[in-house]
Motif scaffolding. Structure first.
Motif, PDB file in Angstrom:
ATOM      1  N   GLN A   1       0.825  -1.219   0.000  1.00  0.00           N
ATOM      2  CA  GLN A   1       0.000   0.000   0.000  1.00  0.00           C
ATOM      3  C   GLN A   1       0.856   1.264   0.000  1.00  0.00           C
ATOM      4  N   VAL A   2       1.995   1.231   0.702  1.00  0.00           N
ATOM      5  CA  VAL A   2       2.826   2.438   0.759  1.00  0.00           C
ATOM      6  C   VAL A   2       3.961   2.394  -0.278  1.00  0.00           C
ATOM      7  N   GLY A   3       3.890   1.424  -1.175  1.00  0.00           N
ATOM      8  CA  GLY A   3       4.858   1.363  -2.274  1.00  0.00           C
ATOM      9  C   GLY A   3       6.247   0.902  -1.868  1.00  0.00           C
ATOM     10  N   LEU A   4       6.318   0.037  -0.857  1.00  0.00           N
ATOM     11  CA  LEU A   4       7.642  -0.428  -0.413  1.00  0.00           C
ATOM     12  C   LEU A   4       7.859  -1.924  -0.645  1.00  0.00           C
ATOM     13  N   SER A   5       6.990  -2.548  -1.415  1.00  0.00           N
ATOM     14  CA  SER A   5       7.115  -4.005  -1.613  1.00  0.00           C
ATOM     15  C   SER A   5       8.486  -4.400  -2.118  1.00  0.00           C
ATOM     16  N   SER A   6       8.977  -3.657  -3.112  1.00  0.00           N
ATOM     17  CA  SER A   6      10.249  -4.063  -3.717  1.00  0.00           C
ATOM     18  C   SER A   6      11.430  -3.840  -2.784  1.00  0.00           C
TER      19      SER A   6
ATOM     20  N   LEU B   1       7.524   3.929   5.446  1.00  0.00           N
ATOM     21  CA  LEU B   1       7.510   2.816   6.398  1.00  0.00           C
ATOM     22  C   LEU B   1       6.817   3.259   7.691  1.00  0.00           C
ATOM     23  N   GLY B   2       7.071   4.510   8.078  1.00  0.00           N
ATOM     24  CA  GLY B   2       6.407   5.076   9.253  1.00  0.00           C
ATOM     25  C   GLY B   2       4.897   5.114   9.065  1.00  0.00           C
ATOM     26  N   LEU B   3       4.488   5.471   7.866  1.00  0.00           N
ATOM     27  CA  LEU B   3       3.049   5.523   7.584  1.00  0.00           C
ATOM     28  C   LEU B   3       2.453   4.111   7.629  1.00  0.00           C
TER      29      LEU B   3
ATOM     30  N   MET C   1       7.611  15.565  -5.127  1.00  0.00           N
ATOM     31  CA  MET C   1       6.947  14.377  -5.684  1.00  0.00           C
ATOM     32  C   MET C   1       6.467  13.453  -4.567  1.00  0.00           C
ATOM     33  N   LEU C   2       7.323  13.253  -3.571  1.00  0.00           N
ATOM     34  CA  LEU C   2       6.963  12.372  -2.460  1.00  0.00           C
ATOM     35  C   LEU C   2       5.833  12.975  -1.634  1.00  0.00           C
ATOM     36  N   ARG C   3       5.831  14.321  -1.529  1.00  0.00           N
ATOM     37  CA  ARG C   3       4.730  14.977  -0.813  1.00  0.00           C
ATOM     38  C   ARG C   3       3.403  14.692  -1.507  1.00  0.00           C
ATOM     39  N   GLN C   4       3.416  14.829  -2.831  1.00  0.00           N
ATOM     40  CA  GLN C   4       2.194  14.569  -3.594  1.00  0.00           C
ATOM     41  C   GLN C   4       1.743  13.134  -3.402  1.00  0.00           C
TER      42      GLN C   4
ATOM     43  N   ARG D   1      -1.635  11.692  -1.743  1.00  0.00           N
ATOM     44  CA  ARG D   1      -2.490  10.767  -2.494  1.00  0.00           C
ATOM     45  C   ARG D   1      -2.896   9.594  -1.582  1.00  0.00           C
ATOM     46  N   MET D   2      -1.926   9.122  -0.793  1.00  0.00           N
ATOM     47  CA  MET D   2      -2.231   8.017   0.136  1.00  0.00           C
ATOM     48  C   MET D   2      -3.235   8.461   1.204  1.00  0.00           C
TER      49      MET D   2
END
Ligand code: ATP
Length: 307
Positions: free
Chosen positions: A119-124, A141-143, A166-169, A173-174
């Protein structure tokens, strides 16, 4: 939004040498995204600690999801997710190990961790050690840690600090996705600009007091800051003469600027339209949200309650 997720009433938090909160009152409707704004030391983190039940008010009352967080039963905390301002992880653990560790602490099934990392885009990066993570990856990871147990209320303390645009956006979005699932979000920040169109309500703290609270549109209106109308004209002298009764100045060879209030804006625009031949273009410069924030940051403190 009929129910209230958090109700803070007349809260004072007195430390031995410092009053961190001084009569704070506000309510957060269920499902809302609320921004808690204020300068360094305004009391944002103290307020979050009170909502988490990590500290108690000296006087006043705090209700979160219908309970007093300081004395609520253990199961209560599982309904709240918290992302602290400075997330500290064990560097030698992988992303998966870290999340599983927090899942066990929170009494959640560690089996949910893979889905949360996805969900937070850290799978890889799940099997990489946290010491190799960038700041943005650590925040994500904190989120994920804050999302353990599908909380009803998320408290995020300056979640976008150190993230690039970009990361803020991506982060917002999350947050938006969570809101569509009915999660209430209270986040603290120093930056009003990035919160526009992303939050329902803002609470501005100054030296432990609420100096303004409401929707950003309402705060903008209440601040009543001047609007600037930048007029491009081939006949600056004529325009200056015709509108001599207004606050008008020439700012460039072919540009004049009119300063007026929000309520006067349409009247001035009509007059400008009447000068058709002299006016090539009009740019409306509304007060920026940072200006609104600065305005309330300097205003005399006075309690306000959210609608
Ligand atoms: P920042 O934006 O810098 O994180 P903040 O708005 O979160 O600031 P708080 O951390 O809530 O501010 O602190 C509010 C005030 O209370 C500060 O003056 C701080 O020094 C003081 N304070 C916070 N915790 C304690 C404590 N445990 N003991 C004494 N004073 C404290």
């Amino acid at each position: 939004m009929s129910q209230l997720s958090c109700v803070v009433y007349g809260v004072v938090k007195q430390y031995p040498r410092h009053r961190a909160l001084d009569g704070v009152t506000f309510a957060v409707p269920a499902g809302a995204c609320v921004a808690l704004l204020g300068h360094n030391g305004a009391g944002k983190t103290t307020l979050m600690k009170l909502l988490l039940g990590l500290t108690r008010p000296t006087t006043g009352s705090v209700r979160v999801l219908g309970a007093d967080p300081a004395v609520a039963p253990p199961g209560f905390r599982r309904q709240i997710g918290f992302l602290p301002e400075n997330v500290i992880f064990y560097d030698e653990l992988t992303g998966t190990d870290t999340l599983r560790y927090y899942a066990r602490l929170k009494g959640e099934d560690p089996g949910c961790c893979a889905a949360l990392l996805e969900q937070v885009g850290l799978s890889s990066a799940a099997t990489r050690r946290v010491k190799s993570y960038s700041k943005g990856m650590r925040q994500r990871l904190g989120l994920a840690q804050a999302l353990l147990g599908a909380p009803r209320l998320l408290l995020l303390d300056e979640p976008t600090t150190g993230l690039d645009p970009m990361l803020r956006q991506e982060f917002y979005r999350m947050v938006q996705e969570l809101r569509t699932r009915g999660v209430t979000v209270l986040l603290s920040s120093h930056v009003l600009t990035e919160l526009e169109a992303r939050t329902d309500l803002a609470i501005i703290l100054r030296h432990g007091r609420v100096v303004a609270a409401g929707s950003l549109a309402a705060l903008r209106q209440k601040a009543a800051l001047p609007v600037r109308l930048r007029v491009e004209t081939g006949l600056p002298e004529t325009v200056l003469q015709q509108l001599a009764d207004l606050a008008i100045t020439q700012v460039a060879a072919d540009t004049v600027e009119v300063v007026c209030t929000v309520t006067e804006k349409m009247t001035v625009l009509r007059r400008l339209a009447g000068l058709a031949e002299g006016v090539r273009d009009v740019e409306i410069l509304m007060p920026s949200l940072d200006e609104v924030y600065a305005h309330f940051g300097h205003a005399a403190p006075g309690e306000e309650t959210l609608p």
